[in-house]
Design a protein around this motif. Structure first.
Motif, PDB file in Angstrom:
ATOM      1  N   LYS A 333       0.896  -1.305  -0.021  1.00 28.41           N
ATOM      2  CA  LYS A 333       0.034   0.015   0.026  1.00 28.41           C
ATOM      3  C   LYS A 333       0.795   1.257  -0.080  1.00 28.41           C
ATOM      4  O   LYS A 333       0.381   2.383  -0.497  1.00 28.41           O
ATOM      5  CB  LYS A 333      -0.966   0.010   1.283  1.00 28.41           C
ATOM      6  N   GLU A 334       2.072   1.134   0.457  1.00 26.79           N
ATOM      7  CA  GLU A 334       2.902   2.337   0.595  1.00 26.79           C
ATOM      8  C   GLU A 334       3.749   2.739  -0.623  1.00 26.79           C
ATOM      9  O   GLU A 334       4.474   3.524  -0.663  1.00 26.79           O
ATOM     10  CB  GLU A 334       3.919   2.291   1.585  1.00 26.79           C
ATOM     11  N   LEU A 335       3.350   2.039  -1.853  1.00 27.13           N
ATOM     12  CA  LEU A 335       3.985   2.418  -3.055  1.00 27.13           C
ATOM     13  C   LEU A 335       3.822   3.740  -3.522  1.00 27.13           C
ATOM     14  O   LEU A 335       2.713   4.143  -3.420  1.00 27.13           O
ATOM     15  CB  LEU A 335       3.557   1.446  -4.137  1.00 27.13           C
ATOM     16  N   PRO A 336       4.802   4.378  -4.011  1.00 24.51           N
ATOM     17  CA  PRO A 336       4.617   5.780  -4.523  1.00 24.51           C
ATOM     18  C   PRO A 336       3.674   5.684  -5.841  1.00 24.51           C
ATOM     19  O   PRO A 336       4.117   4.896  -6.713  1.00 24.51           O
ATOM     20  CB  PRO A 336       6.025   6.249  -4.783  1.00 24.51           C
ATOM     21  N   LYS A 337       3.172   6.859  -6.285  1.00 24.67           N
ATOM     22  CA  LYS A 337       2.492   6.869  -7.460  1.00 24.67           C
ATOM     23  C   LYS A 337       3.604   7.134  -8.643  1.00 24.67           C
ATOM     24  O   LYS A 337       4.719   7.472  -8.447  1.00 24.67           O
ATOM     25  CB  LYS A 337       1.611   8.149  -7.533  1.00 24.67           C
ATOM     26  N   VAL A 338       3.103   6.447  -9.791  1.00 27.92           N
ATOM     27  CA  VAL A 338       4.000   6.287 -10.941  1.00 27.92           C
ATOM     28  C   VAL A 338       3.362   7.335 -12.062  1.00 27.92           C
ATOM     29  O   VAL A 338       2.155   7.410 -12.123  1.00 27.92           O
ATOM     30  CB  VAL A 338       4.509   5.115 -11.351  1.00 27.92           C
ATOM     31  N   GLN A 339       4.167   7.751 -12.888  1.00 24.11           N
ATOM     32  CA  GLN A 339       3.604   8.360 -14.252  1.00 24.11           C
ATOM     33  C   GLN A 339       3.362   7.443 -15.268  1.00 24.11           C
ATOM     34  O   GLN A 339       4.407   6.914 -15.901  1.00 24.11           O
ATOM     35  CB  GLN A 339       4.407   9.735 -14.659  1.00 24.11           C
ATOM     36  N   ILE A 340       2.188   7.186 -15.670  1.00 24.98           N
ATOM     37  CA  ILE A 340       1.893   6.194 -16.721  1.00 24.98           C
ATOM     38  C   ILE A 340       0.608   6.618 -17.494  1.00 24.98           C
ATOM     39  O   ILE A 340      -0.113   7.537 -17.143  1.00 24.98           O
ATOM     40  CB  ILE A 340       1.586   4.841 -16.191  1.00 24.98           C
ATOM     41  N   ASP A 341       0.793   5.977 -18.767  1.00 25.57           N
ATOM     42  CA  ASP A 341      -0.443   6.061 -19.799  1.00 25.57           C
ATOM     43  C   ASP A 341      -1.317   4.900 -19.282  1.00 25.57           C
ATOM     44  O   ASP A 341      -1.046   3.849 -19.493  1.00 25.57           O
ATOM     45  CB  ASP A 341       0.123   6.109 -21.039  1.00 25.57           C
ATOM     46  N   VAL A 342      -2.588   5.227 -18.585  1.00 25.89           N
ATOM     47  CA  VAL A 342      -3.356   4.210 -18.078  1.00 25.89           C
ATOM     48  C   VAL A 342      -3.681   3.128 -19.230  1.00 25.89           C
ATOM     49  O   VAL A 342      -3.824   2.065 -18.898  1.00 25.89           O
ATOM     50  CB  VAL A 342      -4.480   4.847 -17.209  1.00 25.89           C
ATOM     51  N   ASP A 343      -4.212   3.646 -20.298  1.00 26.08           N
ATOM     52  CA  ASP A 343      -4.675   3.041 -21.417  1.00 26.08           C
ATOM     53  C   ASP A 343      -3.772   2.074 -21.884  1.00 26.08           C
ATOM     54  O   ASP A 343      -3.970   0.845 -22.086  1.00 26.08           O
ATOM     55  CB  ASP A 343      -5.604   3.867 -22.338  1.00 26.08           C
ATOM     56  N   ARG A 344      -2.488   2.518 -22.158  1.00 25.77           N
ATOM     57  CA  ARG A 344      -1.430   1.600 -22.780  1.00 25.77           C
ATOM     58  C   ARG A 344      -0.949   0.600 -21.994  1.00 25.77           C
ATOM     59  O   ARG A 344      -0.883  -0.545 -22.230  1.00 25.77           O
ATOM     60  CB  ARG A 344      -0.196   2.577 -23.202  1.00 25.77           C
ATOM     61  N   ILE A 345      -0.693   1.187 -20.610  1.00 25.02           N
ATOM     62  CA  ILE A 345      -0.443  -0.003 -19.533  1.00 25.02           C
ATOM     63  C   ILE A 345      -1.287  -0.974 -19.268  1.00 25.02           C
ATOM     64  O   ILE A 345      -1.187  -2.263 -19.201  1.00 25.02           O
ATOM     65  CB  ILE A 345       0.139   0.961 -18.272  1.00 25.02           C
ATOM     66  N   GLY A 346      -2.623  -0.422 -19.343  1.00 23.86           N
ATOM     67  CA  GLY A 346      -3.824  -1.462 -19.171  1.00 23.86           C
ATOM     68  C   GLY A 346      -3.845  -2.578 -20.214  1.00 23.86           C
ATOM     69  O   GLY A 346      -4.066  -3.538 -20.116  1.00 23.86           O
ATOM     70  N   GLN A 347      -3.553  -2.002 -21.541  1.00 22.33           N
ATOM     71  CA  GLN A 347      -3.518  -2.737 -22.848  1.00 22.33           C
ATOM     72  C   GLN A 347      -2.482  -3.883 -22.511  1.00 22.33           C
ATOM     73  O   GLN A 347      -2.716  -5.009 -22.898  1.00 22.33           O
ATOM     74  CB  GLN A 347      -3.282  -2.041 -23.739  1.00 22.33           C
TER      75      GLN A 347
END
Length: 368
Positions: A333-347
């Motif tokens: 739960k303590e993982l930091p947030k990351v900068q990603i493209d949600v749709d591409r990573i989801g794919q």
């Protein structure tokens, strides 16, 4: 004549011809000038010696021109009335400044100014200056021996210049071959690549610009070879992945058309699922093509990965349940947030989850 070797050889030859011509011209000019100066000094010394001895004997300048004529220190009169005798290179002036033996620019009986007399050689008898010898600037006539010497020097100079041209031509050829060797090797390698033989390497024999070019070519050839191998491998994998769903769809449709199988909802659902599988594969290929061409646009945003994985597990929960597979999330739960493209990573994650479920046995588990 269009070859680089020919142009380099011609350039070397032209440069050397210009250099040899300038050097030969300068040597000829200096040698000729010094030789003429030597002859002038030699003749002037002889002239002064003769007239000095004449005055010591006769104690006057009377008939001195005959003595000079006998000693061949002044040219004889021209027997051809249509021509002119060459002017003597020296003039003799008495103690009063009057020209006794005329020469170029000086007439007999003419009075020479004191400033001019200072430039000449004084004739001294006892302690008295009895005359002066002035140079007219006219070069003395060369003897046959002197002319032969000068002609021989010119001939030697021409032979040396011709030898320099031959040496320049040979060295230019050798240098041109050495300088163009990397270019010829690159040309040969490029022609082989044009014929489809992409794996070409050339020898890097120098550390100059040609060496950098050869090194860059080797890197390019290696990258092309690697890309070609990857393309063939990817094509084979795509063909394999497309074959399975097409085989399933073709088998069901042929059986239904032949009346062997009834077109039930369950069977149509299987066909539909395989069609969806093909659609996803085609979309993946399109995405891959966009990524390779650099046309894909990523819309990044700050995402909590635990929440992202929870959403993915809910999306694929029904598929996992239908296959009797457990799909669960294991996330700190303590993982930091990351900068990603949600749709591409989801794919990408969707492809991984589908593959994992396809290769997981019943009552197995898939962990995100």
């Amino acid at each position: 004549m269009r070859s680089l070797s020919f142009k380099l050889i011609l350039s070397f030859l032209v440069v050397n011809l210009i250099a040899i011509g300038i050097a030969a011209g300068f040597i000829w000019y200096r040698t000729s000038s010094e030789f003429n100066r030597f002859l002038l000094d030699q003749n002037q010394s002889a002239y002064v010696e003769v007239v000095s001895a004449f005055y010591e004997v006769n104690n006057s300048w009377k008939n001195v021109d005959r003595k000079l004529l006998e000693e061949q220190l002044i040219p004889p009169p021209n027997s051809d009335k249509s021509g002119n005798a060459p002017a003597p290179p020296f003039v003799l002036v008495d103690q009063e400044g009057k020209v006794i033996v005329q020469g170029l620019g000086y007439r007999s009986g003419e009075i020479v100014e004191a400033s001019e007399l200072e430039k000449g050689i004084s004739i001294v008898s006892g302690e008295e200056i009895v005359g002066t010898v002035l140079a007219t600037g006219q070069l003395p006539a060369r003897t046959s021996v002197e002319q032969d010497y000068l002609d021989g020097f010119i001939q030697a100079l021409l032979i040396g210049a011709a030898g320099g041209v031959v040496v320049a031509l040979v060295l230019g050829y050798l240098l041109a071959q050495s300088l163009t060797k990397p270019t010829r090797e690159l040309t040969r390698a490029v022609r082989l690549m044009k014929e489809g033989l992409l794996d070409q390497q050339v020898e890097v024999s120098s550390q100059d610009e040609m060496g950098d070019l050869a090194h860059a070519f080797n890197q390019m050839s290696a990258e092309l070879t690697r890309s070609n191998v990857n393309r063939r491998q990817m094509t084979a994998e795509i063909a394999h992945d497309l074959r399975n769903p097409l085989t399933v769809i073709n088998g069901y449709i042929e059986s239904m058309l032949a009346g062997v199988l009834e077109p039930t909802n369950e069977r149509m659902g299987i066909v539909h699922g395989e069609v969806q599988h093909l659609r996803h594969m085609v979309e993946d290929l399109r995405t891959l093509s966009l990524a390779d061409s650099g046309a894909i646009i990523l819309e990044k945003q700050s995402v909590d990965m635990c929440q992202f994985l929870d959403k993915l597990s809910k999306v694929y929960a029904q598929l996992a349940s239908s296959k009797e597979i457990t799909l669960r999330v294991d996330c700190v739960k303590e993982l930091p947030k990351v900068q990603i493209d949600v749709d591409r990573i989801g794919q990408a994650m969707g492809n991984l989850i589908n593959n994992a479920m396809r290769h997981t046995q019943t009552e197995g588990s898939v962990v995100l």
